[in-house]
Design an enzyme around this catalytic site. Structure first.
Site, short mmCIF file in Angstrom:
data_model
loop_
_atom_site.label_atom_id
_atom_site.label_comp_id
_atom_site.label_asym_id
_atom_site.label_seq_id
_atom_site.Cartn_x
_atom_site.Cartn_y
_atom_site.Cartn_z
N HIS A 76 -2.06 0.01 -9.46
CA HIS A 76 -2.61 -0.99 -8.51
C HIS A 76 -3.27 -2.15 -9.28
O HIS A 76 -4.48 -2.37 -9.16
CB HIS A 76 -3.61 -0.32 -7.56
CG HIS A 76 -3.77 -1.08 -6.28
ND1 HIS A 76 -4.01 -0.48 -5.07
CD2 HIS A 76 -3.72 -2.42 -6.01
CE1 HIS A 76 -4.13 -1.40 -4.12
NE2 HIS A 76 -3.96 -2.60 -4.68
N ARG A 91 0.87 -1.17 0.00
CA ARG A 91 0.00 0.00 0.00
C ARG A 91 0.91 1.22 0.00
O ARG A 91 1.97 1.22 0.63
CB ARG A 91 -0.88 0.04 1.26
CG ARG A 91 -2.00 -0.99 1.27
CD ARG A 91 -3.07 -0.71 0.22
NE ARG A 91 -4.19 -1.61 0.30
CZ ARG A 91 -4.34 -2.72 -0.45
NH1 ARG A 91 -3.41 -3.05 -1.33
NH2 ARG A 91 -5.41 -3.46 -0.32
N GLU A 112 -4.33 7.10 -4.83
CA GLU A 112 -4.37 6.45 -6.14
C GLU A 112 -5.58 6.97 -6.91
O GLU A 112 -6.69 6.89 -6.37
CB GLU A 112 -4.50 4.93 -5.99
CG GLU A 112 -3.23 4.32 -5.46
CD GLU A 112 -3.35 2.82 -5.18
OE1 GLU A 112 -4.40 2.23 -5.49
OE2 GLU A 112 -2.39 2.27 -4.63
O1 LIG Z 1 -4.40 -4.76 -3.44
C1 LIG Z 1 -4.88 -5.84 -3.58
C2 LIG Z 1 -5.43 -6.60 -2.51
O2 LIG Z 1 -5.60 -6.06 -1.41
O3 LIG Z 1 -5.72 -7.79 -2.71
#
Ligand SMILES: O=CC(=O)O
Length: 330
Positions: free
Chosen positions: A291, A243, A272
């Protein structure tokens, strides 16, 4: 007369935060799907019918919850593994459970990590730009990359995803160091030839590639800041697939600008997407993807199947296989 299906809320079908149509079809086999727009058309009529809320990454779920529109809600099921966008105690206080879909996301996320690492090390995107530029006469020296094979990889967070990254890195003959709150057992370590580094500082000093694979918690927020970046080698690359908040982005910008680290490859940022004028977007030694760690058709399908499994269990009052009970720490 056929029994009416249980009502489930999703943000949108299609669109920015929505489900792909074919994935929505899997949900529709089991649930009467309603999206936010429809809910808000008549919340008094629709709200009480909804027992399941399906979320996909960061869709704005809190709104109807906070508005108290879903008095019959039994479960919030979030696709993916991260639950940092959910206030679990609050949702529990509404009488609903929370579930996520761990396990099925690890392979695709580990695959993307290797992609980012390799692309950054070998300047693959720069190479592409040069290859498609008709003015290019010769390969510039700026395309010289760093060697991945035989280098040292430091993995911060050796959960399921971290371990899958280690498995892949073994194929590149990398020397693998890892830092985790708890040490893995010896068999696990030996299988990927990984050495435990109790000290994060040691891992940062020794690694050519540092991969962040921790969960976002209060302990990991800002884990890699100015001090940690300054311990890294000037030839090192930081890869973050966790993250954005785990890294102090202002400190990262400074480290990349000053050359105190070589490069960064990020699948996650904070926020994001980044605002268009964010300094990270203008740096030549940064590679950013939006992401997409879990974004493959296969993974998405498996996530949706797991979401269905968890939701059906909650609706039937059975144990929910992937219930999130606490904010987990890595
Ligand atoms: O970012 C992706 C997840 O949390 O699976």
């Amino acid at each position: 007369m056929a029994e009416e299906k249980t009502w489930a809320l999703v943000s949108e079908v299609g669109g920015e935060h929505g489900y792909l149509e074919e994935l929505a079809d899997i949900l529709k086999q089991h649930f009467r799907i309603i999206c936010y727009r429809e809910l808000l058309e008549d919340p008094v009529l629709h709200g009480p019918k909804i027992q399941v809320l399906f979320m996909w990454k960061y869709c704005p779920a809190a709104e109807p919850l906070l508005l108290g529109l879903l008095p019959s809600l039994k479960v919030v099921v979030s696709g993916g593994v991260g639950i940092d966008h959910l206030d679990v105690p609050f949702i529990n206080s509404l009488g609903a459970k929370v579930a996520n879909t761990p396990g099925v996301v690890s392979d695709s996320t580990a695959d993307l990590t290797m992609g980012l690492l390799l692309a950054s090390a070998r300047k693959i995107l720069d190479g592409h730009q040069i290859a498609i530029d008709p003015k290019t006469m010769h390969i510039p020296q700026s395309l010289m990359g760093v060697e991945v094979t035989g280098s040292t990889l430091g993995i911060i967070g050796m959960g399921e995803i971290g371990y899958k990254i280690a498995q892949r890195s073994k194929g590149f003959e990398m020397k693998i160091l890892y830092h985790n709150r708890t040490r893995r057992n010896v068999e696990d370590e030996q299988a990927v030839r990984a050495s435990y580094c109790e000290s994060l500082d040691d891992l940062l000093r020794k690694s050519h590639f540092v991969v962040i694979a921790v969960k976002l918690t209060s302990d990991t927020t800002g884990l890699v800041g100015h001090r940690e970046l300054s311990l890294m080698k000037p030839t090192a690359t930081l890869v973050n697939i966790s993250r954005g908040q785990v890294v102090d982005q202002d400190a990262l910008v400074k480290a990349l600008q000053s050359g105190s680290i070589r490069a960064a490859a990020l699948d996650v940022t904070h926020p994001e997407p980044l605002p268009r004028d964010h300094p990270l977007l203008g740096l030549p030694n940064v590679l950013i993807t939006p992401h997409i760690g879990i974004s493959t058709y296969n993974t998405a399908r498996r996530i949706v199947e797991k979401m269905v499994e968890n939701a059906l269990a909650a609706v039937k009052g059975l144990p929910v296989p992937n219930e999130v009970k606490l904010q987990l720490h890595n």
